[in-house]
Design a protein around this motif. Sequence first.
Motif, PDB file in Angstrom:
ATOM      1  N   GLU A   1      47.705  28.949  -4.505  1.00 49.86           N
ATOM      2  CA  GLU A   1      46.927  27.560  -4.971  1.00 49.86           C
ATOM      3  C   GLU A   1      47.292  26.771  -6.340  1.00 49.86           C
ATOM      4  OE1 GLU A   1      45.597  30.444  -4.236  1.00 49.86           O
ATOM      5  OE2 GLU A   1      44.850  29.857  -1.605  1.00 49.86           O
TER       6      GLU A   1
ATOM      7  N   PRO B   1      43.679  23.992  -2.624  1.00 47.48           N
ATOM      8  CA  PRO B   1      43.055  25.133  -2.744  1.00 47.48           C
ATOM      9  C   PRO B   1      42.981  25.697  -0.838  1.00 47.48           C
ATOM     10  CG  PRO B   1      41.553  23.388  -2.336  1.00 47.48           C
ATOM     11  CD  PRO B   1      42.824  22.621  -3.030  1.00 47.48           C
TER      12      PRO B   1
ATOM     13  N   ALA C   1      38.366  30.739  -7.197  1.00 51.13           N
ATOM     14  CA  ALA C   1      38.911  30.018  -7.854  1.00 51.13           C
ATOM     15  C   ALA C   1      40.628  29.699  -7.441  1.00 51.13           C
ATOM     16  CB  ALA C   1      38.616  30.906  -9.312  1.00 51.13           C
ATOM     17  N   PRO C   2      41.687  29.003  -7.855  1.00 47.32           N
ATOM     18  CA  PRO C   2      42.358  29.410  -7.178  1.00 47.32           C
ATOM     19  C   PRO C   2      43.325  30.485  -7.804  1.00 47.32           C
ATOM     20  CG  PRO C   2      42.482  27.719  -8.738  1.00 47.32           C
ATOM     21  CD  PRO C   2      41.401  28.767  -8.810  1.00 47.32           C
TER      22      PRO C   2
END
Length: 217
Positions: free
Chosen positions: A58, A64, A53-54
């Motif tokens: 990000e 990403p 996940a970011p």
Amino acid sequence: ATAVASVAAAAQDWDALRAAVESCRACPLGAQRRHAVFGVGDVRARWLVVGEAPGEQEDAQGEPFVGPSGRLLDAMLRSIGLDRAASAEGERAAAESSAVPLFAPAQAVYIANAVKCRPPRNRNPSEAEMAQCAPFLARQIEWLQPQLILAVGRIAAQAVLGRTEPLGRLRGQVYRYGNIPVVVTFHPAYLLRSPAEKARAWEDLCLARSIVDGAGL
Ligand code: URA
């Protein structure tokens, strides 16, 4: 089907899917994020890297793996000849050229996450958040049809393979997502904390590269 599954299924092309991700509010993560992070790279790449996940960087930049983990991921990818800025067209042109290449061109890669929005303080995404977001990655994979998926970390392995064993037990083998081979390796954030594991990550990367090379252009 969930609302996200319907939205993902209704997206008629890549840009529509990106727009659906960027406007998603299906789970609480959507309310807190700055950017939903769809992915980066050449959609015609043979490689798909799936992360978790970011993180903070990000979320701020909308791309990403641009923070500390991203710098290590880029180095890992470069170590096996991949570059997020490379194009699949460049690979093909070099393969068809009669000139003897002094250097093999970098292979293109698409990079996406299992969960598109940053969880608060980088906690792991919950099962519910992962389930909500899953149709987006599934639709990306359906369109990208990569020759290989490299899942980095436990959350990515869970999202792609539905398996929850510890990473040390999942890595080093080849799995399948439909027909697509999947290799699992350590998340770069883990490797930053446990650099001795880089040797085993390198084995996984070489395994992945051998599969893509074996499949051909
Ligand atoms: N870690 C991830 O898994 N993905 C990102 O995009 C950044 C950090």
